[in-house]
Design a protein around this motif. Sequence first.
Motif, PDB file in Angstrom:
ATOM      1  N   MET A 198       0.838  -1.195  -0.049  1.00  0.00           N
ATOM      2  CA  MET A 198       0.037  -0.039  -0.084  1.00  0.00           C
ATOM      3  C   MET A 198       0.898   1.223   0.216  1.00  0.00           C
ATOM      4  N   ASN A 199       0.699   2.064  -1.189  1.00  0.00           N
ATOM      5  CA  ASN A 199       1.556   3.204  -1.100  1.00  0.00           C
ATOM      6  C   ASN A 199       0.614   4.567  -1.017  1.00  0.00           C
ATOM      7  N   ILE A 200       0.699   5.304   0.300  1.00  0.00           N
ATOM      8  CA  ILE A 200      -0.204   6.296   0.577  1.00  0.00           C
ATOM      9  C   ILE A 200       0.567   7.664   0.077  1.00  0.00           C
ATOM     10  N   ASN A 201       0.276   8.305  -0.416  1.00  0.00           N
ATOM     11  CA  ASN A 201       0.869   9.800  -0.666  1.00  0.00           C
ATOM     12  C   ASN A 201       0.259  10.745   0.409  1.00  0.00           C
ATOM     13  N   ILE A 202       1.261  10.808   1.486  1.00  0.00           N
ATOM     14  CA  ILE A 202       0.555  11.696   2.664  1.00  0.00           C
ATOM     15  C   ILE A 202       0.483  12.952   2.088  1.00  0.00           C
ATOM     16  N   ARG A 203       1.459  13.790   1.237  1.00  0.00           N
ATOM     17  CA  ARG A 203       1.481  14.898   0.948  1.00  0.00           C
ATOM     18  C   ARG A 203       0.196  15.174   0.191  1.00  0.00           C
ATOM     19  N   ASN A 204      -0.268  14.403  -0.890  1.00  0.00           N
ATOM     20  CA  ASN A 204      -1.266  14.769  -1.566  1.00  0.00           C
ATOM     21  C   ASN A 204      -2.630  14.641  -0.786  1.00  0.00           C
ATOM     22  N   ALA A 205      -2.525  13.660   0.259  1.00  0.00           N
ATOM     23  CA  ALA A 205      -3.895  13.399   1.012  1.00  0.00           C
ATOM     24  C   ALA A 205      -4.209  14.644   1.806  1.00  0.00           C
ATOM     25  N   VAL A 206      -3.031  14.894   2.604  1.00  0.00           N
ATOM     26  CA  VAL A 206      -3.299  16.369   3.357  1.00  0.00           C
ATOM     27  C   VAL A 206      -3.648  17.537   2.585  1.00  0.00           C
ATOM     28  N   LEU A 207      -3.047  17.750   1.241  1.00  0.00           N
ATOM     29  CA  LEU A 207      -3.368  18.809   0.585  1.00  0.00           C
ATOM     30  C   LEU A 207      -4.855  18.823   0.130  1.00  0.00           C
ATOM     31  N   GLN A 208      -5.273  17.614  -0.118  1.00  0.00           N
ATOM     32  CA  GLN A 208      -7.066  17.384  -0.763  1.00  0.00           C
ATOM     33  C   GLN A 208      -7.621  17.749   0.391  1.00  0.00           C
ATOM     34  N   ASN A 209      -7.081  17.199   1.561  1.00  0.00           N
ATOM     35  CA  ASN A 209      -7.935  17.587   2.901  1.00  0.00           C
ATOM     36  C   ASN A 209      -8.264  18.888   3.161  1.00  0.00           C
ATOM     37  N   VAL A 210      -7.397  19.618   2.997  1.00  0.00           N
ATOM     38  CA  VAL A 210      -7.372  21.301   3.517  1.00  0.00           C
ATOM     39  C   VAL A 210      -7.563  22.184   2.350  1.00  0.00           C
ATOM     40  N   SER A 211      -7.515  21.665   0.968  1.00  0.00           N
ATOM     41  CA  SER A 211      -7.614  22.571  -0.003  1.00  0.00           C
ATOM     42  C   SER A 211      -8.936  23.239   0.159  1.00  0.00           C
ATOM     43  N   GLY A 212      -9.030  24.579  -0.175  1.00  0.00           N
ATOM     44  CA  GLY A 212     -10.164  25.492  -0.042  1.00  0.00           C
ATOM     45  C   GLY A 212     -10.943  25.872   1.273  1.00  0.00           C
ATOM     46  N   ASN A 213     -10.027  25.306   2.264  1.00  0.00           N
ATOM     47  CA  ASN A 213     -10.238  25.615   3.678  1.00  0.00           C
ATOM     48  C   ASN A 213      -9.993  27.058   3.939  1.00  0.00           C
TER      49      ASN A 213
END
Length: 68
Positions: free
Chosen positions: A1-16
């Motif tokens: 399982m390869n999780i891209n933490i950077r992208n996940a975080v950015l998607q999670n807070v994008s537009g906040n």
Amino acid sequence: MNINIRNAVLQNVSGNSQSELRETIVDAIQNGEEKMLPGLGVLFEVIWNNASEEKRVEMLGTLESGLK
């Protein structure tokens, strides 16, 4: 399982909003869980990459003072 933490975080807070971002940061710090550290690192990376050299020097001074 390869999780891209950077992208996940950015998607999670994008537009906040600033208020939502503050809440996210304060919650992560107050929670104190190790698993939150990578997310804070990603947010710091965004700040650093979008800061002027003057602001970077200021952040480094703040960091240095806080580590004494």
